[in-house]
Motif scaffolding. Structure first.
Motif, mmCIF file in Angstrom:
data_model
loop_
_atom_site.group_PDB
_atom_site.id
_atom_site.type_symbol
_atom_site.label_atom_id
_atom_site.label_comp_id
_atom_site.label_asym_id
_atom_site.label_seq_id
_atom_site.Cartn_x
_atom_site.Cartn_y
_atom_site.Cartn_z
ATOM 1 N N VAL A 17 37.608 29.880 52.351
ATOM 2 C CA VAL A 17 36.958 29.751 51.041
ATOM 3 C C VAL A 17 35.615 29.043 51.197
ATOM 4 C CG1 VAL A 17 39.065 29.808 49.624
ATOM 5 C CG2 VAL A 17 38.293 27.634 50.601
ATOM 6 N N TRP A 25 36.289 26.575 44.631
ATOM 7 C CA TRP A 25 36.414 27.254 45.914
ATOM 8 C C TRP A 25 36.627 28.735 45.659
ATOM 9 C CZ3 TRP A 25 35.087 24.810 50.194
ATOM 10 C CH2 TRP A 25 35.083 23.424 50.193
ATOM 11 N N GLU A 27 36.772 32.858 47.381
ATOM 12 C CA GLU A 27 37.043 33.645 48.581
ATOM 13 C C GLU A 27 35.829 34.465 48.993
ATOM 14 O OE1 GLU A 27 40.631 35.955 48.301
ATOM 15 O OE2 GLU A 27 41.767 34.269 47.488
#
Length: 104
Positions: A17, A25, A27
């Motif tokens: 992340v 956070w 991806e």
């Protein structure tokens, strides 16, 4: 100074992340907040330490990136692989990495 982003692995599932501009956070590397001066880099380090201490992420690192044609790309091969996904089929919903992104 080289542009930098904050990366980690999410504690719940180990997925790579990156910290986005809202402090979440994500991806997606392309959504990461890019630090372009030393004060911004220091802020990323502080947030990384806090979120590590709060057991949200592990393996927190500030990494060097470049922006080419509007695309954020890590300078190190290891980080390009982490950003693009595994180099082989991994798990449902996670396709193998784009070889062109990794090799460039």
């Amino acid at each position: 100074m080289t542009d930098k982003v904050l990366t980690a692995n999410r504690l719940t599932d180990g997925i790579a992340v990156w910290l986005d501009a809202s402090g979440r956070w994500t991806e997606r590397l392309q959504d990461a907040l890019v630090a372009r001066h030393p004060e911004a880099e220091a802020s990323l380090e502080t947030i990384g330490k806090r979120d590590f201490s709060d057991n949200l992420v592990v393996d927190v690192n500030v990494i060097e990136v470049e922006e080419v044609a509007g695309v954020i790309r890590p300078l190190r091969l290891r980080e390009r692989i982490r950003a693009a996904g595994p180099t082989m089929d991994y798990a449902e919903g996670y396709a193998a990495a784009d070889p062109a992104f990794i090799a460039a």
